[in-house]
Design a protein around this motif. Structure first.
Motif, PDB file in Angstrom:
ATOM      1  N   VAL A 355      73.244  21.382  58.597  1.00  0.00           N
ATOM      2  CA  VAL A 355      72.500  22.400  57.854  1.00  0.00           C
ATOM      3  C   VAL A 355      71.365  21.755  57.053  1.00  0.00           C
ATOM      4  CG1 VAL A 355      72.670  24.127  56.012  1.00  0.00           C
ATOM      5  CG2 VAL A 355      74.469  23.967  57.752  1.00  0.00           C
ATOM      6  N   ALA A 356      71.658  20.604  56.432  1.00  0.00           N
ATOM      7  CA  ALA A 356      70.641  19.915  55.628  1.00  0.00           C
ATOM      8  C   ALA A 356      69.457  19.478  56.485  1.00  0.00           C
ATOM      9  CB  ALA A 356      71.257  18.709  54.925  1.00  0.00           C
ATOM     10  N   ARG A 357      69.727  19.061  57.736  1.00  0.00           N
ATOM     11  CA  ARG A 357      68.621  18.675  58.625  1.00  0.00           C
ATOM     12  C   ARG A 357      67.733  19.875  58.936  1.00  0.00           C
ATOM     13  NH1 ARG A 357      72.621  15.266  60.927  1.00  0.00           N
ATOM     14  NH2 ARG A 357      73.192  16.828  62.496  1.00  0.00           N
ATOM     15  N   ARG A 358      68.337  21.046  59.117  1.00  0.00           N
ATOM     16  CA  ARG A 358      67.535  22.239  59.402  1.00  0.00           C
ATOM     17  C   ARG A 358      66.668  22.611  58.192  1.00  0.00           C
ATOM     18  NH1 ARG A 358      70.191  27.145  62.382  1.00  0.00           N
ATOM     19  NH2 ARG A 358      67.947  27.529  62.569  1.00  0.00           N
ATOM     20  N   TYR A 359      67.241  22.503  56.995  1.00  0.00           N
ATOM     21  CA  TYR A 359      66.435  22.784  55.798  1.00  0.00           C
ATOM     22  C   TYR A 359      65.339  21.735  55.634  1.00  0.00           C
ATOM     23  CZ  TYR A 359      69.074  26.691  53.810  1.00  0.00           C
ATOM     24  OH  TYR A 359      69.624  27.932  53.580  1.00  0.00           O
ATOM     25  N   ALA A 360      65.660  20.474  55.910  1.00  0.00           N
ATOM     26  CA  ALA A 360      64.649  19.414  55.776  1.00  0.00           C
ATOM     27  C   ALA A 360      63.464  19.673  56.703  1.00  0.00           C
ATOM     28  CB  ALA A 360      65.278  18.049  56.080  1.00  0.00           C
ATOM     29  N   ALA A 361      63.757  20.108  57.931  1.00  0.00           N
ATOM     30  CA  ALA A 361      62.682  20.416  58.873  1.00  0.00           C
ATOM     31  C   ALA A 361      61.813  21.556  58.358  1.00  0.00           C
ATOM     32  CB  ALA A 361      63.274  20.773  60.241  1.00  0.00           C
ATOM     33  N   PHE A 363      61.385  22.360  55.147  1.00  0.00           N
ATOM     34  CA  PHE A 363      60.607  21.868  54.003  1.00  0.00           C
ATOM     35  C   PHE A 363      59.388  21.083  54.485  1.00  0.00           C
ATOM     36  CE2 PHE A 363      64.854  21.585  51.499  1.00  0.00           C
ATOM     37  CZ  PHE A 363      64.901  22.965  51.414  1.00  0.00           C
ATOM     38  N   ASP A 364      59.585  20.260  55.519  1.00  0.00           N
ATOM     39  CA  ASP A 364      58.445  19.532  56.090  1.00  0.00           C
ATOM     40  C   ASP A 364      57.381  20.508  56.593  1.00  0.00           C
ATOM     41  OD1 ASP A 364      59.085  16.872  55.691  1.00  0.00           O
ATOM     42  OD2 ASP A 364      60.287  16.735  57.518  1.00  0.00           O
TER      43      ASP A 364
END
Length: 382
Positions: A355-361, A363-364
């Protein structure tokens, strides 16, 4: 990247726990400098979580007292000046509205990501909230929902935002894995013999969580001769409902069989101590509590609401209409009698890392879009 999460009240609830867990992951992976801001004071029971976040390097802030509308805007504006975020993640409708309004009193063009968490999956059903969102919608860089139902309802109520996507909730799966030592320790602390079955329900005391159904089911199980008790963990959101629950317990002579545990920081240990986890909710979003229980492997009996259908893919999960407390009690009894212990469940897609990777993408994406907009503005590109 500097990421600021904004929540209404730092407390043990789904939206707030998601924000805290995302902050932990993005800090530990050095994705960015992360902050969590509460618009209201941090609840005492949430203190250990707040302290742990600070120890891990997460910037945390909340006012010392409840503020009025103008006071909230001043506080948010002041915190934004201190933290200087590159992206703001506002969890739920009230923080989303305040964060965007506060930005209007600054000269920054910080992208705001709104995350919808309402149990109804229809965050803007109310007319006033819907009007405010239509006015402020253009100030949201993206809107995130935790279910597709919520996304469809957002389009219906407010139209199409600049970016709309669904990211189901997740949790730290390792934190909630079954631990036999934790089970023995907590049951010993509560003086619960291994011959006693523990039925656990976690969730704020509110009619929508339907703890009354669990109390009535307990009455039926005890009458059938089962050795069982009910643990209710969660903050009291609705004091009148909390009082009504306690009267219901007394009315049926269950005072020695129901424990009101209040808001607890040790839900992982409670899950280990339990023999069955129940969720007779009338409504839920994409429940973090359900994912935590699935991660523990504990057998689960939940209501037949659509949002729980995803859980039926996993072993040891049963749904039933809790409106019939006898059917509800029978389902719990059947699960207890099966005595399968813990279940192995592959929850990779609901891991907080995923989930954190999806949010990080995301945010980028939104910060890149903001930088591009600023660059093109400077160059006179239309």
């Amino acid at each position: 990247m500097r990421i600021m999460h904004v929540v209404l009240t730092p407390r043990h609830s789904g939206a707030e726990m998601l924000a805290a867990t995302l902050a932990e992951v993005h800090t530990s992976t050095q994705f960015g400098v992360v902050g969590v801001m509460g618009i209201n004071p941090c609840e005492d029971a949430f203190g250990p979580v707040w302290a742990k976040l600070k120890e891990q390097g997460v910037w945390c802030a909340s006012p010392d007292r409840l503020l009025g509308r103008v006071g909230r805007l001043h506080f948010i504006r002041s915190m934004l000046r201190d933290f200087l975020p590159d992206v703001i993640v506002a969890h739920s409708v009230i923080p989303a509205a305040y964060a965007r309004l506060a930005l209007k009193f600054t000269t920054s063009a910080v992208p705001v990501v709104t995350v919808m968490h309402a149990a109804t999956n229809d965050d803007y059903a109310g007319g006033l909230l819907r009007l405010s969102e239509r006015i402020l919608k253009r100030d949201a860089a993206a809107v995130v929902t935790v279910t597709e139902t919520a996304a469809n309802n957002y389009r219906l109520r407010c139209g199409v935002p600049r970016r709309l996507l669904t990211i189901p909730n997740g949790t730290d799966l390792d934190r909630f894995a079954f631990d036999e030592n934790a089970r023995r320790r907590l049951r010993a602390e509560f003086e619960v013999d291994e011959g006693v079955s523990v039925v656990l329900q976690v969730g704020r005391l509110s009619p929508v969580k339907n703890q009354a159904a669990s109390v009535l089911a307990l009455k039926d199980m005890l009458r059938a001769g089962l050795s069982v008790e009910l643990w209710l963990a969660g903050l009291t959101e609705d004091p009148s409902y909390g009082d009504a629950l306690k009267r219901l317990v007394e009315q049926h002579g269950l005072s020695g069989k129901v424990r009101f545990l209040g808001s607890r920081p040790d839900v992982a240990a409670l899950l280990c101590a339990a023999d069955v986890y129940v969720m007779p909710s009338e409504r839920e979003a994409h429940s973090v509590a359900m994912i935590e229980a699935l991660a523990n492997g504990v057998p689960i009996v939940a209501s037949t609401i659509p949002v729980f259908e995803f859980a039926l893919r996993f072993p040891g999960v049963v749904t039933v209409d809790p409106a019939s407390h006898r059917d509800y009690a029978a389902s719990i009894t059947k699960v207890l009698s099966a005595a399968h212990g813990r279940h192995q469940r592959d929850l990779t897609q609901y891991s907080i890392a995923h989930v954190a990777r999806r949010y990080a993408a995301l945010f980028d994406e939104v910060t890149s879009r903001t930088r591009f907009g600023a660059d093109t503005a400077r160059e006179g590109v239309t």
